[in-house]
Motif scaffolding. Structure first.
Motif, PDB file in Angstrom:
ATOM      1  N   GLY A  11      21.521 104.836  25.789  1.00 44.29           N
ATOM      2  CA  GLY A  11      21.046 104.178  24.503  1.00 44.29           C
ATOM      3  C   GLY A  11      19.360 104.435  24.509  1.00 44.29           C
ATOM      4  O   GLY A  11      18.667 104.933  25.155  1.00 44.29           O
ATOM      5  N   ALA A  18      21.805 100.420  25.555  1.00 41.32           N
ATOM      6  CA  ALA A  18      23.144 100.899  26.228  1.00 41.32           C
ATOM      7  C   ALA A  18      24.132  99.772  26.332  1.00 41.32           C
ATOM      8  O   ALA A  18      25.216  99.988  26.183  1.00 41.32           O
ATOM      9  N   ILE A  21      26.387  99.458  23.231  1.00 40.20           N
ATOM     10  CA  ILE A  21      27.271 100.485  23.184  1.00 40.20           C
ATOM     11  C   ILE A  21      28.436 100.378  24.058  1.00 40.20           C
ATOM     12  O   ILE A  21      29.514 100.714  23.676  1.00 40.20           O
ATOM     13  N   THR A  37      19.308 102.650  29.134  1.00 39.39           N
ATOM     14  CA  THR A  37      18.706 102.389  28.061  1.00 39.39           C
ATOM     15  C   THR A  37      17.491 103.347  28.336  1.00 39.39           C
ATOM     16  O   THR A  37      16.752 102.915  29.134  1.00 39.39           O
TER      17      THR A  37
END
Length: 41
Positions: A11, A18, A21, A37
């Motif tokens: 991410g 992240a 997602i 991330t």
């Protein structure tokens, strides 16, 4: 759609992180093996 697939998530700190997602991907049936991330500056 992703049932039985393994997924790696990267991410973006200023975009979509992240964990967000990851929740979407899990709902689609995939297994998350790595999520992070990062800051792309």
């Amino acid at each position: 759609m992703l049932e039985g697939k393994k997924v790696i998530i990267i991410g973006d700190r200023d975009g979509i992180p992240a964990p967000a997602i990851e929740e979407c991907v899990k709902t689609a049936g995939a297994e998350v093996v790595f999520a992070s991330t990062e800051c792309f500056v």
